[in-house]
Motif scaffolding. Structure first.
Motif, short mmCIF file in Angstrom:
data_model
loop_
_atom_site.label_atom_id
_atom_site.label_comp_id
_atom_site.label_asym_id
_atom_site.label_seq_id
_atom_site.Cartn_x
_atom_site.Cartn_y
_atom_site.Cartn_z
N GLY A 1 -17.54 -0.88 -8.71
CA GLY A 1 -17.90 -1.35 -10.05
C GLY A 1 -19.40 -1.29 -10.28
N GLY B 1 -14.64 -5.54 -11.30
CA GLY B 1 -13.82 -6.60 -11.86
C GLY B 1 -13.56 -6.42 -13.35
N GLY C 1 -21.12 0.87 -11.97
CA GLY C 1 -21.56 1.58 -13.17
C GLY C 1 -22.25 0.68 -14.19
N SER D 1 -23.77 -10.01 -18.31
CA SER D 1 -23.10 -8.71 -18.21
C SER D 1 -22.11 -8.65 -19.35
CB SER D 1 -22.37 -8.57 -16.87
OG SER D 1 -21.15 -9.29 -16.92
N PRO E 1 -21.39 -15.26 -8.22
CA PRO E 1 -22.60 -15.02 -9.00
C PRO E 1 -22.50 -15.56 -10.42
CG PRO E 1 -21.24 -13.07 -9.07
CD PRO E 1 -20.48 -14.11 -8.27
N ILE E 2 -23.65 -15.63 -11.06
CA ILE E 2 -23.67 -15.85 -12.50
C ILE E 2 -24.78 -14.96 -13.06
CG2 ILE E 2 -25.02 -17.99 -12.18
CD1 ILE E 2 -22.63 -17.89 -14.96
N ALA E 3 -24.41 -14.13 -14.03
CA ALA E 3 -25.39 -13.17 -14.56
C ALA E 3 -24.92 -12.66 -15.91
CB ALA E 3 -25.53 -11.98 -13.60
N LEU F 1 -14.72 2.99 -12.19
CA LEU F 1 -13.62 3.60 -12.95
C LEU F 1 -14.05 3.88 -14.38
CD1 LEU F 1 -10.54 4.29 -12.86
CD2 LEU F 1 -10.10 1.93 -13.51
N GLY F 2 -15.01 3.13 -14.86
CA GLY F 2 -15.55 3.38 -16.20
C GLY F 2 -14.64 2.97 -17.34
N GLY F 3 -13.78 1.97 -17.11
CA GLY F 3 -12.90 1.48 -18.18
C GLY F 3 -13.53 0.34 -18.95
N VAL G 1 -10.59 0.87 -7.62
CA VAL G 1 -10.70 0.18 -6.32
C VAL G 1 -9.33 -0.02 -5.66
CG1 VAL G 1 -12.92 -0.98 -6.52
CG2 VAL G 1 -10.91 -1.99 -7.60
N LEU H 1 -19.12 -8.97 -19.10
CA LEU H 1 -18.07 -9.97 -18.87
C LEU H 1 -18.50 -11.35 -19.38
CD1 LEU H 1 -16.55 -9.20 -15.33
CD2 LEU H 1 -15.88 -8.30 -17.56
N THR H 2 -19.81 -11.58 -19.47
CA THR H 2 -20.26 -12.92 -19.88
C THR H 2 -20.91 -12.93 -21.27
OG1 THR H 2 -22.24 -12.50 -18.55
CG2 THR H 2 -20.60 -13.96 -17.60
N HIS I 1 -8.96 -7.08 -8.71
CA HIS I 1 -9.84 -7.97 -7.91
C HIS I 1 -9.34 -8.09 -6.47
CE1 HIS I 1 -12.56 -9.51 -11.03
NE2 HIS I 1 -11.53 -9.37 -11.85
N LEU J 1 -23.66 -6.33 -12.48
CA LEU J 1 -24.12 -6.71 -11.13
C LEU J 1 -24.06 -5.55 -10.15
CD1 LEU J 1 -22.40 -10.19 -11.08
CD2 LEU J 1 -24.84 -9.83 -10.66
N ASN K 1 -17.24 -5.50 -5.73
CA ASN K 1 -17.81 -6.11 -6.92
C ASN K 1 -17.00 -5.81 -8.20
OD1 ASN K 1 -20.29 -6.96 -8.74
ND2 ASN K 1 -19.76 -4.86 -9.33
P1 NAD Z 1 -19.23 -5.68 -15.49
O1 NAD Z 1 -18.05 -5.51 -16.38
O2 NAD Z 1 -20.57 -5.33 -16.01
O3 NAD Z 1 -19.02 -4.88 -14.13
C1 NAD Z 1 -17.76 -4.65 -13.55
C2 NAD Z 1 -17.64 -3.17 -13.28
O4 NAD Z 1 -16.41 -2.93 -12.57
C3 NAD Z 1 -17.58 -2.34 -14.57
O5 NAD Z 1 -18.59 -1.34 -14.55
C4 NAD Z 1 -16.17 -1.74 -14.54
O6 NAD Z 1 -16.09 -0.43 -15.11
C5 NAD Z 1 -15.86 -1.74 -13.06
N1 NAD Z 1 -14.42 -1.72 -12.80
C6 NAD Z 1 -13.47 -2.44 -13.42
N2 NAD Z 1 -12.27 -2.15 -12.92
C7 NAD Z 1 -12.47 -1.23 -11.94
C8 NAD Z 1 -11.60 -0.56 -11.04
N3 NAD Z 1 -10.28 -0.76 -11.07
N4 NAD Z 1 -12.12 0.30 -10.15
C9 NAD Z 1 -13.47 0.54 -10.13
N5 NAD Z 1 -14.34 -0.06 -10.98
C10 NAD Z 1 -13.84 -0.95 -11.87
O7 NAD Z 1 -19.19 -7.20 -15.01
P2 NAD Z 1 -20.11 -8.04 -13.97
O8 NAD Z 1 -20.36 -9.34 -14.61
O9 NAD Z 1 -21.23 -7.25 -13.46
O10 NAD Z 1 -19.03 -8.33 -12.82
C11 NAD Z 1 -19.17 -7.92 -11.49
C12 NAD Z 1 -18.34 -8.84 -10.60
O11 NAD Z 1 -18.91 -10.15 -10.61
C13 NAD Z 1 -16.89 -9.00 -11.03
O12 NAD Z 1 -16.07 -9.05 -9.89
C14 NAD Z 1 -16.88 -10.33 -11.73
O13 NAD Z 1 -15.61 -10.94 -11.72
C15 NAD Z 1 -17.89 -11.09 -10.88
N6 NAD Z 1 -18.48 -12.25 -11.54
C16 NAD Z 1 -19.39 -12.09 -12.51
C17 NAD Z 1 -19.95 -13.21 -13.10
C18 NAD Z 1 -21.03 -13.11 -14.14
O14 NAD Z 1 -21.59 -14.16 -14.50
N7 NAD Z 1 -21.35 -11.91 -14.61
C19 NAD Z 1 -19.53 -14.50 -12.71
C20 NAD Z 1 -18.60 -14.62 -11.72
C21 NAD Z 1 -18.07 -13.48 -11.13
#
Ligand code: NAD
Length: 304
Positions: A15, A100, A17, A197, A193-195, A40-42, A75, A199-200, A122, A20, A98
């Motif tokens: 993940g 999600g 692309g 993105s 984490p918390i950041a 995966l870029g979805g 993944v 997702l948030t 996940h 985080l 990572n």
């Molecule tokens: P994000 O959406 O920016 O990044 C997630 C990436 O995963 C995306 O680029 C997406 O295309 C890729 N992805 C999704 N499904 C996939 C698959 N099946 N195979 C390969 N790639 C795939 O979100 P983020 O906030 O950077 O999240 C990263 C991780 O951190 C996640 O696991 C999320 O649950 C976790 N998280 C984030 C936060 C936050 O505050 N941002 C908080 C708690 C947990």
């Protein structure tokens, strides 16, 4: 102290692309790691796919003088992602699980499909990539794995039953892999984490998001991936420069005397002792966890 580096190390960041994962990939590459940028870029909901997310981050890394290749597999297909690392760089030393998605919905309205896709990405995804890398790490006697859980999983959150379950499942997986990897120099840690993105961005106010950079999470992740870091089985909350370790805490509890029947009324009477954390302990493995029960069994006179 000399700068910690990853020269000669091969890392898979899933993940990567965006968000985080992109930040983790850039951080490791800047310190000399060869990186497989998987994505995966979805959509954030897990629909669709595209090569552009991973390609863009690979370009960024190369433009900065680093080494990276893209991988576009889900993944769920860990073998194909590890194969990309083997094809491009000949091995794998580091896996950062990572990737999600979110399918937030109240439990009442959640469908089986909402549940399944979140578990698949996940929990199954973290298992699949780690499982494919595991024999390589065991063989070379070296590996670093970082899992990504969430405060939602640790503490519970409305509307995220699927996500909370998957995220705490990942922690259980990490705990087991840490025990299985310990003797082989494979260390496994988990971050919550918390950041800012995608997702948030819809659930937090912009002023808060501005100060929640993914770049404030990656230094911890990089350290946990480094050969000098001997931490394993750790769980860390991290965001905006704050880094802290979590652990289990157990009350001193109450032991009813062995061989004497006790009932629900007795439990109710002793509820204060069962739930009183004033003399708590912090078991770190199943042996420590079972100790008071085994001690009660071998000393039947104890308890009251
Ligand atoms: P994000 O959406 O920016 O990044 C997630 C990436 O995963 C995306 O680029 C997406 O295309 C890729 N992805 C999704 N499904 C996939 C698959 N099946 N195979 C390969 N790639 C795939 O979100 P983020 O906030 O950077 O999240 C990263 C991780 O951190 C996640 O696991 C999320 O649950 C976790 N998280 C984030 C936060 C936050 O505050 N941002 C908080 C708690 C947990």
């Amino acid at each position: 102290m000399a700068e910690l580096r990853f020269d000669g190390r091969v890392a898979i960041v899933t993940g990567a692309g965006g968000g985080l994962g992109r930040s983790h990939a850039l951080t490791l590459a800047a310190r000399g790691a060869k990186v497989v940028v998987n994505d995966l870029g979805g959509s954030a909901h897990g629909d669709g796919q595209s090569a552009s997310a991973a390609d863009k981050v690979v370009e960024e890394i190369r433009a900065l003088g680093g080494e990276a290749v893209a991988n576009y597999d889900s993944v769920e297909n860990g073998q194909a992602i590890v194969q990309s690392a083997l094809d491009a760089f000949g091995t794998v030393d580091i896996v950062i699980n990572n990737a999600g998605i979110l399918r937030d919905v109240s439990f009442q309205k959640m469908t089986q499909a909402d549940w399944d896709i979140v578990q698949r990405v996940h929990l199954n995804g973290s298992m699949s990539v780690s499982h494919a890398a595991w024999p390589i790490m065991r063989e070379k006697g070296y590996g670093r794995i970082v899992m990504t859980t969430s405060a939602a999983g640790i503490y519970g959150n409305f509307g995220q039953a699927n996500y909370c379950a998957a995220k705490l499942g990942i922690l259980g997986l990490a705990h087991c892999l840490a025990e299985e990897g310990r003797g082989k120099n494979i260390f496994v840690n988990t971050i919550a984490p918390i950041a800012a993105s995608r997702l948030t961005e819809t659930i937090m106010p912009p002023a808060l998001l501005e100060n929640l950079k993914p770049e404030a999470v990656s230094p911890l992740v990089a350290w946990l991936c480094h050969e000098e870091c001997e931490e394993t089985k750790g769980l860390f909350e991290v965001g905006a420069g704050f880094i802290a370790k979590l652990r289990w805490e157990r009350t001193a509890g109450h032991a009813f005397p062995l061989g004497r029947a006790f009932n629900m009324d007795d439990v109710a009477r002793k509820w204060g002792a069962v739930t009183d954390f004033s003399e708590s302990t912090h078991p770190t493995n199943t042996n420590e966890a079972l100790a008071p029960i085994l001690s009660a069994v071998s000393n039947p006179s104890l308890g009251g």
